[in-house]
Design an enzyme around this catalytic site. Structure first.
Site, short mmCIF file in Angstrom:
data_model
loop_
_atom_site.label_atom_id
_atom_site.label_comp_id
_atom_site.label_asym_id
_atom_site.label_seq_id
_atom_site.Cartn_x
_atom_site.Cartn_y
_atom_site.Cartn_z
N HIS A 38 46.42 48.08 37.03
CA HIS A 38 45.54 47.40 37.98
C HIS A 38 46.33 46.62 39.02
O HIS A 38 47.48 46.22 38.77
CB HIS A 38 44.64 46.41 37.23
CG HIS A 38 43.37 47.01 36.73
ND1 HIS A 38 42.14 46.38 36.86
CD2 HIS A 38 43.12 48.18 36.09
CE1 HIS A 38 41.20 47.14 36.32
NE2 HIS A 38 41.77 48.23 35.84
N GLU A 107 39.66 53.16 40.93
CA GLU A 107 38.57 52.22 41.23
C GLU A 107 38.87 51.50 42.54
O GLU A 107 40.03 51.19 42.83
CB GLU A 107 38.40 51.16 40.12
CG GLU A 107 38.26 51.71 38.73
CD GLU A 107 39.57 51.60 37.95
OE1 GLU A 107 40.55 51.01 38.46
OE2 GLU A 107 39.62 52.13 36.83
#
Length: 320
Positions: A38, A107
């Site tokens: 992330h 994402e």
């Protein structure tokens, strides 16, 4: 027998702690160590997001037995696929053949830091091109590539491992299952759905590994665990179509503001009941998954969770 993994969640722990947890997880008998990739945490409450590949390199050097895997890297926005191939090859050398490259379409939360977030159809097309670049580079080819989304005038990965880097591809429906079947040596899914595994089989994936992940919040006090899970994982039940498109922690905070503690506890096992945690993993085993990684929610509880899992949970899971 299901291989039991331990999840390093970069969103909730700092880099040195993650390496320490990985070392301990291998010591107590976890089969695999997976790591999230992330740029942002899901929520401010989680409070971390170190660079996963640097952490993974340190983990590879500090461990010797457990398999390692990215869960999941997006090879289309923050990272050019030619660079992902180079990173994966280096990681496999450092890990002495224990590394699997887990990839997916990504994402918005993590990828918008380098530009606009594409439509889902475009994301799948980009992932397809990325895999067309990564695989031949890992196989030792000198690659020239011209696609709709990526250009590779000339690339060659000089340091490659003797052991081929397996690629596992995340799937959520027919289109991604087709990609996983064509390009993947394994499949990744976040939900224990047998239909996804059937789609993967029909796309050419029969007999290949399937990787899942089970979030849980273990602890001696169920009420405290439910509170922790609600504070850090209220977004979990929003669904992938929502989660993949929200841009930042503030958006996740807003989207999950009406999620109640009982809603989170309905989807994430909380507390000391080993039978409940076993049943959560069993759903993946019953759906045909070969590897399941355990994700303990809450940074402070990681050392105690690892030791508890070694003595109470892993022996039960090995019987599935």
């Amino acid at each position: 027998m299901v291989a039991v993994g331990y999840s390093l969640l970069c969103e909730q722990s700092g880099p040195k702690d993650l390496v320490d947890y990985a070392i301990r997880a291998e010591e107590v008998g976890f089969d695999q160590i997976t790591i999230s990739d992330h740029y942002y945490p899901w929520l401010d409450a989680q409070g971390h997001s170190p660079y996963a590949w640097a952490v993974l390199g340190a983990v590879a050097h500090a461990t010797s037995r457990a398999d390692l895997m990215t869960y999941i890297t997006c090879p289309t926005r923050r990272y050019h696929p030619a660079v992902v191939a180079q990173k994966a090859a280096t990681m496999q050398i450092l890990a002495d053949g224990r590394f699997t490259l887990g990839v997916g379409a990504g994402e918005n939360l993590n990828e918008h830091v380098v530009g606009p977030w594409p439509h889902v159809r475009e994301r799948h097309a980009m992932l397809s091109e990325a895999l067309e670049i990564i695989r031949p580079l890992l196989d030792g080819e000198t690659l020239t590539y011209s696609g709709e989304y990526f250009e590779v005038p000339e690339a060659y990965v000089w340091d490659r491992p003797d052991t081929r880097v397996p690629i596992a591809v995340a799937l959520s429906g027919p289109e991604s299952a087709s990609l996983a079947g064509e390009y993947g040596d394994g499949a990744i899914a976040t939900e224990p759905q047998a239909r996804l595994m059937k789609l993967y089989d029909e796309s050419g994936g029969a007999g290949r590994p399937r990787y899942g992940q089970v979030p849980m919040c273990w602890g001696p006090d169920e009420a405290a665990c439910r509170k922790t899970a609600h504070e850090q994982f209220p977004w979990f039940g929003l669904g992938w179509k929502v989660n993949s498109n929200l841009p930042n922690p503030a958006a996740f905070e807003q989207a999950s503001r009406f999620v109640r503690e009982e809603d989170v506890a309905a989807g994430i096992t909380c507390g000391p009941d080993v039978d409940a945690h076993v049943e959560a993993v069993k759903k993946f085993a019953d759906a045909g998954f070969t590897h399941v990684s355990l994700l303990q929610i809450g940074d402070e509880s990681q050392p105690e969770f690892i030791d508890w899992a070694a003595s109470e949970l892993i022996p039960r899971l090995k019987q599935l």
